[in-house]
Design a protein around this motif. Structure first.
Motif, PDB file in Angstrom:
ATOM      1  N   GLY A  49      12.505  45.247  63.332  1.00 57.19           N
ATOM      2  CA  GLY A  49      11.576  46.041  62.523  1.00 57.19           C
ATOM      3  C   GLY A  49      12.240  46.889  61.464  1.00 57.19           C
ATOM      4  N   ILE A  50      13.390  46.468  60.957  1.00 57.95           N
ATOM      5  CA  ILE A  50      14.072  47.259  59.923  1.00 57.95           C
ATOM      6  C   ILE A  50      13.189  47.373  58.688  1.00 57.95           C
ATOM      7  N   ASP A  51      13.118  48.583  58.113  1.00 54.02           N
ATOM      8  CA  ASP A  51      12.278  48.742  56.924  1.00 54.02           C
ATOM      9  C   ASP A  51      13.056  48.351  55.673  1.00 54.02           C
ATOM     10  N   GLY A  52      12.318  48.120  54.604  1.00 51.10           N
ATOM     11  CA  GLY A  52      12.908  47.601  53.386  1.00 51.10           C
ATOM     12  C   GLY A  52      13.957  48.513  52.787  1.00 51.10           C
ATOM     13  N   GLU A  53      13.732  49.825  52.836  1.00 55.07           N
ATOM     14  CA  GLU A  53      14.673  50.764  52.224  1.00 55.07           C
ATOM     15  C   GLU A  53      16.034  50.706  52.905  1.00 55.07           C
ATOM     16  N   LYS A  54      16.027  50.695  54.236  1.00 51.25           N
ATOM     17  CA  LYS A  54      17.291  50.631  54.978  1.00 51.25           C
ATOM     18  C   LYS A  54      17.979  49.288  54.760  1.00 51.25           C
ATOM     19  N   LEU A  55      17.196  48.225  54.720  1.00 53.85           N
ATOM     20  CA  LEU A  55      17.764  46.896  54.491  1.00 53.85           C
ATOM     21  C   LEU A  55      18.378  46.803  53.101  1.00 53.85           C
ATOM     22  N   ARG A  56      17.700  47.343  52.107  1.00 55.92           N
ATOM     23  CA  ARG A  56      18.242  47.323  50.742  1.00 55.92           C
ATOM     24  C   ARG A  56      19.577  48.039  50.674  1.00 55.92           C
ATOM     25  N   MET A  57      19.673  49.158  51.391  1.00 55.39           N
ATOM     26  CA  MET A  57      20.917  49.918  51.403  1.00 55.39           C
ATOM     27  C   MET A  57      22.050  49.113  52.030  1.00 55.39           C
ATOM     28  N   CYS A  62      27.028  45.773  51.367  1.00 53.21           N
ATOM     29  CA  CYS A  62      27.759  44.540  51.674  1.00 53.21           C
ATOM     30  C   CYS A  62      28.085  43.762  50.403  1.00 53.21           C
ATOM     31  N   ARG A  63      27.126  43.653  49.511  1.00 58.91           N
ATOM     32  CA  ARG A  63      27.348  42.871  48.297  1.00 58.91           C
ATOM     33  C   ARG A  63      28.407  43.489  47.394  1.00 58.91           C
ATOM     34  N   GLN A  64      28.520  44.805  47.450  1.00 55.02           N
ATOM     35  CA  GLN A  64      29.561  45.463  46.656  1.00 55.02           C
ATOM     36  C   GLN A  64      30.957  45.025  47.085  1.00 55.02           C
ATOM     37  N   ARG A  65      31.061  44.497  48.277  1.00 54.21           N
ATOM     38  CA  ARG A  65      32.342  44.030  48.811  1.00 54.21           C
ATOM     39  C   ARG A  65      32.387  42.515  48.972  1.00 54.21           C
ATOM     40  N   GLY A  66      31.409  41.851  48.354  1.00 50.61           N
ATOM     41  CA  GLY A  66      31.411  40.398  48.369  1.00 50.61           C
ATOM     42  C   GLY A  66      31.065  39.796  49.716  1.00 50.61           C
ATOM     43  N   ILE A  67      30.375  40.546  50.557  1.00 48.92           N
ATOM     44  CA  ILE A  67      30.015  40.067  51.896  1.00 48.92           C
ATOM     45  C   ILE A  67      28.599  39.512  51.870  1.00 48.92           C
ATOM     46  N   VAL A  68      28.424  38.326  52.438  1.00 51.27           N
ATOM     47  CA  VAL A  68      27.114  37.689  52.520  1.00 51.27           C
ATOM     48  C   VAL A  68      26.296  38.350  53.626  1.00 51.27           C
ATOM     49  N   CYS A  69      25.007  38.600  53.364  1.00 49.56           N
ATOM     50  CA  CYS A  69      24.103  39.156  54.380  1.00 49.56           C
ATOM     51  C   CYS A  69      23.065  38.116  54.767  1.00 49.56           C
ATOM     52  N   ARG A  70      22.838  37.964  56.063  1.00 48.78           N
ATOM     53  CA  ARG A  70      21.750  37.122  56.555  1.00 48.78           C
ATOM     54  C   ARG A  70      20.986  37.928  57.602  1.00 48.78           C
ATOM     55  N   ASP A  87      18.584  33.462  55.133  1.00 47.80           N
ATOM     56  CA  ASP A  87      18.973  34.362  54.050  1.00 47.80           C
ATOM     57  C   ASP A  87      17.916  35.462  53.914  1.00 47.80           C
ATOM     58  N   ILE A  88      18.336  36.587  53.405  1.00 54.17           N
ATOM     59  CA  ILE A  88      17.417  37.697  53.173  1.00 54.17           C
ATOM     60  C   ILE A  88      16.558  37.381  51.955  1.00 54.17           C
ATOM     61  N   GLU A  89      15.259  37.594  52.086  1.00 54.80           N
ATOM     62  CA  GLU A  89      14.319  37.296  51.021  1.00 54.80           C
ATOM     63  C   GLU A  89      13.788  38.579  50.400  1.00 54.80           C
ATOM     64  N   LEU A  90      13.147  38.434  49.247  1.00 61.97           N
ATOM     65  CA  LEU A  90      12.585  39.592  48.552  1.00 61.97           C
ATOM     66  C   LEU A  90      11.595  40.341  49.433  1.00 61.97           C
ATOM     67  N   SER A  91      10.812  39.598  50.211  1.00 58.38           N
ATOM     68  CA  SER A  91       9.812  40.245  51.071  1.00 58.38           C
ATOM     69  C   SER A  91      10.468  41.124  52.128  1.00 58.38           C
TER      70      SER A  91
END
Length: 336
Positions: A49-57, A62-70, A87-91
Motif C-alpha cells: 500500500g505504498i503511496d505515490g509520494e513515497k514511491l516517487r521519492m 534510486c535513479r539518481q544512482r542509476g539503479i533500476v526500480c521494480r 516495472d513501476i508505472e505512472l499509476s
C-alpha cells in the motif's frame, strides 16, 4: 537471475536480522550507502500500500544512482494470482490514500442491493462494477451496447452476481424491459460520449446520446421507484465551453429537476482527468514523448490535475452513499 544482497526496512529494530539467509542492512534512509557498499543494480519495492509520494521519492533517489526500480504486487494481488514483479508505472507514482473514505457507509449503501450500471464496459463503468462487487450487492446489471466490451468484462470478472446485458439505453423500450427485469435499487449512469473534439463535429449525436440517454434513464428511475440515481458527470460542465461539457451540464440540471419531483435521490459526481480512462490525454502525452514528438498542450501555463480510476470510483461510491438528492459532488483532484 537475482542475487539478493539484503533487505531494507523502516523498522530500525530489524537491522541486522537475517531472513531466509539474507540480512536486513538498514532503513530506507540508508539506501544510498547500502547501494554503494553492496554494488546494488536493482531495487525491488515490496511495501504494501505504498503511496505515490513515497514511491516517487524512492524512485528518484534510486535513479539518481542509476539503479533500476521494480515493484511487487500487494498481498491482495498475490492472492489473486498476480505473482509477477513488474516495472513501476505512472499509476503507481500517482497513487494516493483516499481521504475520509467511509467503507462502512459504502457497505451499507451497496450490500444486498440490486445495482444497474450503464456504460459498464467503459473504463469508469467497469471499475464501478468491480468495486461494487466488493460490497456484496444482490446483483449487478452491467449494461453496455459494446458486445466486445461486455465480453471482455465477463471474461475478466465472471461472477454469478453480475448479469451482462447487451443493449442501447437510448431505446426507451429496452430500458423499460431492463427496469422490469432487474428492478434496480441503485443506478450508476456512466454511459456517455466524452471525446471533446469529436463531439464538436457531431453535435446532434452528442445531444441524442448524452442528454437523451440521461432523460430516458431518469424517467425510468422515477417510474420504477429506484432509490438512488448517480450521474457520472465532468468538470467540463462548469461554465461549459465545449459541446461535451454543455451536454453534461444539461444532464446535471435535468436530474436536479427530477430530484425535486421524484422519490428517487438524484445526485451527480463530477470527474476531472482520470488516468487510464477512455479518452484520457495521458496515453497521448506518453505516445508523443515515446515518439520524440512535442507534447501538445492547450496552453503552456495550463495546470492539469489527474486521479486514478480506482481512486475516483471509490469517491463516487462515497458520494453516492452520503448523497441525499440534488447534490453535485466535485472530486478533490489533489495536487497538480
Amino acid at each position: 537471475l537475482y542475487s539478493p544482497v539484503g533487505f531494507i526496512d523502516d523498522n530500525s529494530t530489524k537491522r541486522g536480522a537475517i531472513i531466509q539467509g539474507v540480512r536486513v542492512l538498514g532503513t530506507v534512509g540508508d539506501i544510498e550507502s547500502v547501494a554503494e557498499t553492496e554494488n546494488v543494480e536493482e531495487v525491488v519495492i515490496a511495501i504494501a500500500g505504498i503511496d505515490g509520494e513515497k514511491l516517487r521519492m524512492l524512485v528518484k533517489r534510486c535513479r539518481q544512482r542509476g539503479i533500476v526500480c521494480r515493484i511487487l504486487p500487494s498481498f491482495s494481488r498475490l492472492l489473486e494470482m498476480d505473482h509477477e514483479m513488474r516495472d513501476i508505472e505512472l499509476s503507481d507514482l500517482m497513487r494516493r490514500a483516499p481521504k475520509d473514505l467511509d467503507i462502512a457507509e459504502i457497505q451499507k449503501y451497496v450490500c444486498g442491493k440490486n445495482v444497474l450500471v450503464t456504460g459498464a464496459a467503459g473504463s469508469i463503468g467497469s471499475e464501478i462494477v468491480r468495486q461494487c462487487l466488493r460490497f456484496s450487492p444482490n446483483v449487478i446489471a452491467a449494461v453496455d451496447q459494446s458486445e466486445f466490451g461486455l465480453y471482455s468484462l465477463k471474461e475478466e470478472l465472471g461472477h454469478e452476481s453480475v448479469k451482462y446485458v447487451l443493449g442501447d439505453v437510448k431505446q426507451e423500450e429496452f430500458v423499460d424491459c431492463l427496469m422490469k427485469c432487474h428492478r434496480p435499487d441503485i443506478i450508476f449512469h456512466a454511459a456517455a460520449y466524452k471525446h471533446v473534439p469529436l463531439l464538436e463535429e457531431n453535435v446532434s449525436e452528442a445531444i441524442r446520446n448524452n442528454i437523451g440517454c440521461t432523460k430516458i434513464m431518469a424517467f425510468a428511475a422515477d417510474k420504477y421507484n429506484v432509490k438512488s440515481f448517480v450521474l457520472i458527470s465532468t468538470d467540463k460542465a462548469v461554465k461549459p465551453s465545449s459541446i461535451m461539457g454543455a451536454t453534461k451540464r444539461i444532464c446535471e440540471l435535468l436530474i436536479q429537476n427530477f430530484n425535486r419531483l421524484s422519490n428517487t435521490e438524484f445526485v451527480a459526481v463530477r470527474f476531472g482527468n482520470v488516468l487510464g480512462s477512455s479518452g484520457s490525454v495521458v496515453p497521448k502525452f506518453m505516445q508523443q514523448i515515446k515518439s520524440g514528438k512535442p507534447v501538445t498542450v492547450t496552453h503552456p501555463d495550463a495546470t492539469r490535475y489527474f486521479m486514478l480510476i480506482d481512486e475516483a470510483v471509490q469517491l463516487v461510491l462515497q458520494a453516492a452513499a452520503i448523497g441525499r438528492g440534488g447534490e453535485i459532488f466535485i472530486l478533490d483532484m489533489g495536487m497538480p
